[in-house]
Design a protein around this motif. Sequence first.
Motif, PDB file in Angstrom:
ATOM      1  N   GLY A 178      -2.190   1.217  -2.084  1.00 15.39           N
ATOM      2  CA  GLY A 178      -3.240   2.190  -2.357  1.00 15.39           C
ATOM      3  C   GLY A 178      -4.144   2.403  -1.147  1.00 15.39           C
ATOM      4  O   GLY A 178      -4.519   3.534  -0.824  1.00 15.39           O
ATOM      5  N   ALA A 179      -4.473   1.318  -0.457  1.00 14.72           N
ATOM      6  CA  ALA A 179      -5.305   1.432   0.746  1.00 14.72           C
ATOM      7  C   ALA A 179      -4.570   2.202   1.838  1.00 14.72           C
ATOM      8  O   ALA A 179      -5.172   3.032   2.535  1.00 14.72           O
ATOM      9  CB  ALA A 179      -5.700   0.047   1.238  1.00 14.72           C
ATOM     10  N   LYS A 180      -3.272   1.956   2.004  1.00 17.33           N
ATOM     11  CA  LYS A 180      -2.487   2.691   2.999  1.00 17.33           C
ATOM     12  C   LYS A 180      -2.462   4.178   2.670  1.00 17.33           C
ATOM     13  O   LYS A 180      -2.644   5.027   3.554  1.00 17.33           O
ATOM     14  CB  LYS A 180      -1.047   2.177   3.046  1.00 17.33           C
ATOM     15  N   ASN A 181      -2.246   4.500   1.406  1.00 11.79           N
ATOM     16  CA  ASN A 181      -2.211   5.909   1.001  1.00 11.79           C
ATOM     17  C   ASN A 181      -3.567   6.576   1.199  1.00 11.79           C
ATOM     18  O   ASN A 181      -3.637   7.726   1.647  1.00 11.79           O
ATOM     19  CB  ASN A 181      -1.745   6.038  -0.444  1.00 11.79           C
ATOM     20  N   ASP A 182      -4.643   5.866   0.869  1.00 13.93           N
ATOM     21  CA  ASP A 182      -5.985   6.418   1.082  1.00 13.93           C
ATOM     22  C   ASP A 182      -6.249   6.672   2.567  1.00 13.93           C
ATOM     23  O   ASP A 182      -6.833   7.695   2.941  1.00 13.93           O
ATOM     24  CB  ASP A 182      -7.053   5.471   0.528  1.00 13.93           C
ATOM     25  N   LEU A 183      -5.802   5.752   3.409  1.00 15.97           N
ATOM     26  CA  LEU A 183      -5.988   5.920   4.849  1.00 15.97           C
ATOM     27  C   LEU A 183      -5.204   7.131   5.354  1.00 15.97           C
ATOM     28  O   LEU A 183      -5.717   7.938   6.117  1.00 15.97           O
ATOM     29  CB  LEU A 183      -5.561   4.658   5.584  1.00 15.97           C
ATOM     30  N   ARG A 184      -3.968   7.274   4.902  1.00 15.48           N
ATOM     31  CA  ARG A 184      -3.158   8.426   5.326  1.00 15.48           C
ATOM     32  C   ARG A 184      -3.784   9.737   4.865  1.00 15.48           C
ATOM     33  O   ARG A 184      -3.808  10.716   5.612  1.00 15.48           O
ATOM     34  CB  ARG A 184      -1.746   8.301   4.770  1.00 15.48           C
TER      35      ARG A 184
END
Length: 115
Positions: free
Chosen positions: A45-51
């Motif tokens: 979820g954090a990776k997707n939010d960053l992207r």
Amino acid sequence: MFDLSIPKLHVLAVIALVIFGPNELPKITSQAVRALRDLRRIAEGAKNDLREGLGPEFADLELEDLNPKRFVQKHLFDDMNGDHPASAGATPARPRANGSLLAPGERAPYDTDAT
């Protein structure tokens, strides 16, 4: 990552069995698995939010590239491994009179032996 081989896993299983006992071990194992799943879901979820936050300009960004060691390895050492376009059949860059490099295919004004 942790270099756990089968014998090391067996030793850890025996130690866990001795410490927690046969009655508690399945409960603790299921809790640990659930916690690992939750951590993995949070990280994704954090990776997707960053992207999403970076926008479409960085759609091809790999998060592993943000690690300085990986960044240097990718951008400096890929040339040594033959991943550079110059090694794929293009002519290599040559130095100009002032020491800067010409792009492949670019000719310097003083270059008389260019083909």
